[in-house]
Motif scaffolding. Structure first.
Motif, mmCIF file in Angstrom:
data_model
loop_
_atom_site.group_PDB
_atom_site.id
_atom_site.type_symbol
_atom_site.label_atom_id
_atom_site.label_comp_id
_atom_site.label_asym_id
_atom_site.label_seq_id
_atom_site.Cartn_x
_atom_site.Cartn_y
_atom_site.Cartn_z
ATOM 1 N N ILE A 1 1.917 -4.378 -27.517
ATOM 2 C CA ILE A 1 0.789 -4.885 -26.559
ATOM 3 C C ILE A 1 -0.492 -4.358 -27.311
ATOM 4 O O ILE A 1 -0.680 -3.256 -27.710
ATOM 5 N N ALA B 1 5.858 -4.717 -20.717
ATOM 6 C CA ALA B 1 4.888 -5.653 -21.206
ATOM 7 C C ALA B 1 4.580 -6.849 -20.176
ATOM 8 O O ALA B 1 3.439 -6.928 -20.027
ATOM 9 N N LEU C 1 0.169 -9.910 -26.673
ATOM 10 C CA LEU C 1 1.663 -9.713 -26.634
ATOM 11 C C LEU C 1 2.118 -10.080 -28.083
ATOM 12 O O LEU C 1 2.039 -11.403 -28.364
#
Length: 167
Positions: free
Chosen positions: A129, A144, A156
């Protein structure tokens, strides 16, 4: 064999030995139940208690095996560094009571026999991330998902397990 009082370090080998001993105990309990049933058509409470004890040993074996895996994850697999637990699929959707946890996401059905939210994550790293500031953190799928819900500017990037240790 080293016992807990002899050495403060718990090893994978020690946990595997405990699991093997639990397996042997479970097999002995199942054999006792079979002998009881061979003699009695209706073993009553004793039969039920033996079944429960055998089932409990299977749970002990599962937990000891999992603990050994927690001490020594598979080579090449990084573990999520976040210090609190999530549902591995739905993120920050856990609730719990009496030392148990479960995912509130409709249809998930995942549950744990411990307070997952208060323990460090043990899921494999799946994504990196990055925020607008350029900070990058490796984390599992569940973390995430939570990050994306909380930080609209997060980017991402999937990472493979064999590259999770790279910066």
């Amino acid at each position: 064999m080293t016992h807990a009082g002899d050495d403060p370090v718990v090893t994978v080998a020690e946990l595997e030995d405990l699991a093997a001993r639990a397996r042997a105990l479970g097999e002995a309990i199942e054999a006792a139940g079979a002998r009881l049933r061979a003699v009695h058509d209706s073993p009553g409470r004793a039969g039920w208690r033996l079944d429960e004890a055998a089932g409990a040993t299977r749970g002990v074996i599962r937990e000891l095996t999992a603990a050994a895996g927690d001490l020594a994850p598979e080579p090449g697999h990084s573990i999520c560094p976040i210090t609190w637990g999530v549902c591995p699929e739905h993120g920050k959707t856990l609730t719990g009571t009496a030392g148990r946890s479960w995912c509130r996401h409709p249809g998930c059905g995942r549950s744990w026999h411990y307070d997952r939210t208060s323990l460090a994550c043990t899921e494999p790293v799946a994504f990196q991330i990055r925020t607008e500031s350029g900070d990058g953190v490796l984390m599992c799928r569940g973390h995430a998902v939570s990050t994306l819900e909380q930080q609209a500017d997060a980017v991402l990037t999937p990472v493979s397990a064999d590259h999770a240790d790279e910066p």
